[in-house]
Design a protein around this motif. Structure first.
Motif, short mmCIF file in Angstrom:
data_model
loop_
_atom_site.label_atom_id
_atom_site.label_comp_id
_atom_site.label_asym_id
_atom_site.label_seq_id
_atom_site.Cartn_x
_atom_site.Cartn_y
_atom_site.Cartn_z
N VAL A 64 0.81 -1.21 -0.14
CA VAL A 64 0.11 -0.07 -0.10
C VAL A 64 0.85 1.23 0.06
O VAL A 64 1.93 1.43 0.67
N GLN A 65 0.49 2.33 -0.69
CA GLN A 65 1.08 3.49 -0.70
C GLN A 65 0.21 4.54 -0.25
O GLN A 65 -1.10 4.41 -0.43
N GLU A 66 0.53 5.70 0.25
CA GLU A 66 -0.35 6.78 0.68
C GLU A 66 0.03 7.93 -0.34
O GLU A 66 1.05 8.21 -0.46
N MET A 67 -1.10 8.54 -0.69
CA MET A 67 -0.86 9.69 -1.64
C MET A 67 -2.05 10.78 -1.46
O MET A 67 -3.17 10.29 -1.49
N ASN A 68 -1.74 11.94 -1.21
CA ASN A 68 -2.70 12.97 -1.03
C ASN A 68 -3.72 12.62 -0.20
O ASN A 68 -5.03 12.71 -0.31
N GLY A 69 -3.61 11.92 0.99
CA GLY A 69 -4.40 11.61 1.94
C GLY A 69 -5.29 10.29 1.60
O GLY A 69 -6.21 10.01 2.25
N GLU A 70 -4.75 9.76 0.56
CA GLU A 70 -5.57 8.40 0.18
C GLU A 70 -4.69 7.27 0.21
O GLU A 70 -3.42 7.32 -0.10
N PHE A 71 -5.18 5.97 0.18
CA PHE A 71 -4.40 4.96 0.33
C PHE A 71 -4.51 4.13 -1.28
O PHE A 71 -5.93 4.23 -1.60
N LEU A 72 -3.37 3.89 -1.76
CA LEU A 72 -3.36 2.94 -3.07
C LEU A 72 -3.19 1.82 -2.71
O LEU A 72 -2.00 1.50 -2.35
#
Ligand SMILES: Nc1ncnc2c1ncn2[C@@H]1O[C@H](COP(=O)(O)OP(=O)(O)OP(=O)(O)O)[C@@H](O)[C@H]1O
Ligand SMILES: [Mg+2]
Length: 302
Positions: free
Chosen positions: A244-252
């Protein structure tokens, strides 16, 4: 039958590892894309396939024969990097020379490949008056002389405009309809995505992905999850079972099913505000792999 088969193929130039333990299997009748960014080792691999340089390690078989048996490459048509021609001779004459040095092939063959490459109208012009795209097509025409069952083309769409690229795609499709196998390299995924049955992605000499273009994209679906900032810590813990990655307050989340992801969050008491399944284009995927592999390599070196 596999037309190209390599195992543990490796080429080192001094301390540079240009190709690093490559395993490849290319089945007959396919258009096979060999993709990678600049410096990935595409040309080096192709040189080894064609017996132009010797592998440091590994094994290559072409059309059922093991290199360095010269018969392995005898029935392979090829074009590497910028094709070289006699600039003061016409396109047709250049092909006639190539046909003659290639073992006195049927002169009618020249007319056939000129037609296939869409060069009939400019065949009487000297090559020094050709555009880059015309030269590229002349290179492909030369590779097709004698109907080789295997064509190996290094960046055949290099320097072509979009209409030229479309023509080459059509041409490659015709060839496989004819029973030939085409192995082509490119650093631009978008150019070959539509024409290839399968693709291999190489980064820094290593194979990082392989498969049908459609599946490559599909397997790598990601689920994008948005949660209330207050739940971010809990969500991070719950989602850590997947990459999982976090980007702009969202989880991918690297997973292909939004329900699974949502279920895990709900079971842990987190209500997701948004759950969407991303279907990245192969091109984005390629960029991502490339950057990630480069990042790994940089970390490994430091
Ligand atoms: N003869 C050589 N001597 C030393 N290093 C080499 C040689 N040929 C290639 N290399 C190195 O091997 C690596 C792979 O090069 P290669 O030309 O195979 O990449 P490529 O994928 O074809 O790149 P491009 O998209 O730019 O054509 C590069 O780091 C290159 O500098
Ligand atoms: Mg190259």
């Amino acid at each position: 039958m596999n037309v190209i088969s390599c195992a543990s193929l490796t080429k080192r130039f001094g301390s540079t590892v240009a190709v690093d333990g490559l395993d490849l299997e290319v089945a007959a009748g396919q258009v096979y894309g060999f993709l990678g960014p600049n410096g990935a080792g595409k040309t080096t691999t192709i040189r080894m396939l064609l017996g132009l340089i010797t592998p440091t390690e590994g094994r290559i078989e072409l059309l059922g024969r093991r290199l360095p048996d010269p018969r392995a490459v005898a029935r392979t048509g090829s074009m590497i990097e910028e094709p070289a021609f006699y600039p003061w001779l016409t396109g047709r004459r250049n092909l006639e020379v190539a046909a003659a040095t290639g073992g006195g092939r049927d002169p009618a063959e020249v007319g056939r490949v000129l037609g296939l490459a869409g060069l009939t109208d400019v065949a009487a012009r000297k090559v020094n008056a050709y555009s880059q795209g015309m030269r590229q097509r002349l290179g492909i025409a030369a590779a097709m002389l004698g109907r080789p069952p295997l064509l190996i083309l290094d960046e055949p769409t290099n320097g072509l405009d979009p209409s030229g690229i479309r023509e080459i795609r059509g041409l490659l499709g015709d060839l496989t309809a004819d029973g030939s196998t085409v192995f082509l390299s490119s650093h631009l995924l978008a150019e070959v995505e539509q024409v290839c049955d399968r693709v291999a992605v190489v980064v820094r000499g290593r194979l990082v992905d392989e498969g049908a273009p459609a599946t490559l994209g599909a397997i790598r679906r990601r689920v994008k999850v948005g949660v209330d900032p207050a739940d971010a810590g809990a969500a991070r813990r719950l989602l850590s079972r997947w990459p999982v990655q976090e980007m702009n307050g969202e989880f991918l989340v690297e997973h292909d099913n939004g329900r699974d992801v949502n279920g895990v969050l709900a079971a842990g008491g987190v209500i997701a505000e948004r759950v969407t399944v991303e279907q990245p284009r192969l091109e984005d995927r390629f960029l991502e792999i490339t950057t990630r592999e480069d990042a790994h390599a940089v970390i490994a070196e430091s």
